[in-house]
Scaffold this active site. Structure first.
Site, short mmCIF file in Angstrom:
data_model
loop_
_atom_site.label_atom_id
_atom_site.label_comp_id
_atom_site.label_asym_id
_atom_site.label_seq_id
_atom_site.Cartn_x
_atom_site.Cartn_y
_atom_site.Cartn_z
N GLU A 228 13.82 -59.33 -87.14
CA GLU A 228 12.44 -59.18 -86.64
C GLU A 228 12.05 -57.71 -86.67
O GLU A 228 11.93 -57.05 -85.63
CB GLU A 228 12.30 -59.77 -85.24
CG GLU A 228 10.85 -59.89 -84.80
CD GLU A 228 10.69 -60.54 -83.43
OE1 GLU A 228 9.55 -60.67 -82.99
OE2 GLU A 228 11.71 -60.89 -82.81
N ASP A 340 5.74 -69.10 -80.45
CA ASP A 340 6.48 -67.94 -79.98
C ASP A 340 6.02 -67.59 -78.56
O ASP A 340 5.88 -68.46 -77.72
CB ASP A 340 6.34 -66.77 -80.93
CG ASP A 340 7.51 -65.79 -80.86
OD1 ASP A 340 8.52 -66.11 -80.21
OD2 ASP A 340 7.43 -64.72 -81.47
#
Length: 446
Positions: A228, A340
């Site tokens: 990420e 998310d």
């Protein structure tokens, strides 16, 4: 519309062809125009629109409105949700999000706090039309027992409304410690999924090996926060795929984010995607959160600058933060999109709405070139990756868990929030009133 009869027709509906199965008539294009017979909470019959008489049976003319199965949200963080009011991330940086969450959890995350915020998030998702959620749970130290305990209570309380799964979330090096092994045992006892976050480190390969060993010993699936960042040197996804092939891992693996794949050299990215396909890994992209976090100028925040200085030094992001969703899908890799974070230091917005996820993914990743079967990315694909294959499709015999939109075309569906949608669960319309943020005021603004 009441939808309280034991049997009724939904007429003149438009259903995404990619989500329609087991019908005996030809279909073409993006949307099939059909009539659906609902009986005893199930889809009893699907026929071409106006394909039969419906005299003597209640009928609701949807006027070519689109019908979706209820959403499946593969990657959320219910335990972090709705903390923004007391724990804002003013810089918007990934590093400050980590620090802010850590401070907030140490100060506030007792069982009551976690329960109320998680339950609030579930109510939002349910009202929007979600039927299954997988949540990652911060599981470092004593927090694991607190949050997994809350999750198990909620899973039982919501069993008739929502299918819930939990994933442990810690840095992968945690699994090299005795505490990490205890966490793996806790995940197994809770019927969860083993997970973690990859961080660039010389020992990353050792950490990945340990993760696979723990999962195999306990027969656990894996769900990993992967790469990420916008650093092309971060290539944990490749190493995870290599490990899966080497271990002949039989469980399901999901890798989330995979942002750095989009900034790597084409040759490297292609090689990684090929390994991911061979390993049978599913990818979940989190377009809203990654658009928010990635490619930010963090200089003033790291230097302790004021909010005013941070605004003055902020630069325009150069990329969208998402992974190579088109290339992955074209290679045969399952690709899903998910919510998310919602209203916490990692993402200041969001409401666990599958339609918003699909809409923003379409805009950010240009899924409309063409729409193809991207409707699967928030329904059948995440359901399969959660090993829930019997939900999120429209077919005779399926539970009538459906979302009825007034929008008739994708362009209309993505143009408005569709706040007037009707959500059916087992053929009955539910109350889609969203919970009031004020319910959490005593937790957030104390």
């Amino acid at each position: 519309m009441v939808f309280d009869a034991e049997q009724y027709w939904l007429t003149n509906a438009r259903v995404p062809i990619a989500l329609l199965k087991d019908v005996s008539f030809p279909v073409s294009g993006d949307l099939a125009q059909v009539d659906l017979l609902i009986r005893s909470g199930q889809i009893a019959e699907i026929v071409p629109a106006k394909g039969r008489s419906i005299e003597g049976t209640s009928a609701y003319d949807l006027r070519q409105g689109i019908v979706f199965p209820c959403f499946v949200d593969l990657h959320t963080h219910l335990d972090k949700g709705h903390t923004w009011g007391r724990a804002p991330n003013r810089s918007g940086s990934f590093e400050d999000a980590l620090q802010t969450v850590a401070a907030d959890s140490q100060k506030h995350w007792n069982a009551e706090d976690v329960y109320r915020r998680m339950e609030f998030g579930l109510r939002c998702a349910y009202a929007h039309g979600t039927q299954a959620i997988r949540t990652h749970i911060d599981a470092y130290g004593e927090q694991a027992a607190i949050s997994f305990g809350v999750f198990q209570v909620l899973r039982q309380e919501w069993a008739d409304r929502m299918l819930l799964q939990a994933v442990s979330l810690v840095p992968l090096d945690y699994y090299l410690t005795p505490e990490g092994e205890k966490l793996a045992d806790l995940v197994a006892e809770a019927g969860g999924v083993l997970g973690g976050v990859t961080i660039a480190h010389p020992d990353l390969s050792q950490q990945i090996e340990r993760l696979f060993s723990l999962a195999k010993e306990r027969n656990l699936d894996l769900d990993i926060h992967t790469d990420e960042s916008g650093d092309p040197a971060n290539n944990a996804l490749y190493h995870i795929a290599e490990a899966a092939i080497r271990h002949q891992f039989s469980g399901q693996i999901v890798c989330g984010h995979c942002c750095s794949l989009a900034v790597q050299a084409a040759k490297d990215a292609t090689e990684t995607i090929d390994r991911v396909r061979q390993a049978g890994i599913g990818i979940v992209s989190l377009p809203m959160c990654n658009l928010y976090l990635q490619d930010r100028n963090q200089e003033s925040a790291l230097n302790g600058g004021s909010l005013q200085e941070a605004v003055l030094l902020t630069k325009t992001p150069r990329w969208r933060g998402i992974t190579l969703v088109h290339e992955l899908k074209q290679a045969g890799v399952p690709v899903a999109f998910a919510s998310d974070n919602c209203r916490d230091p990692f993402y200041g917005y969001g409401d666990h709405d599958g339609l918003e996820v699909f809409t923003q993914a379409t805009r950010i990743a240009q899924l409309d070139a063409p729409y193809d079967n991207w409707s699967r990315s928030v329904t059948t694909t995440p359901a399969a990756l959660m090993k829930l294959p019997q939900i999120a499709e429209i077919y005779p015999g399926a539970a009538a868990n459906l979302i009825l939109f007034r929008a008739r075309y994708y362009s209309e569906l993505f143009a408005r929030p569709q706040v007037d949608r009707i959500v059916l669960r087992n053929g009955k319309a539910i109350d889609t009133t969203l919970p009031d943020y004020a319910e959490l005021d005593d937790l957030i603004y104390r």
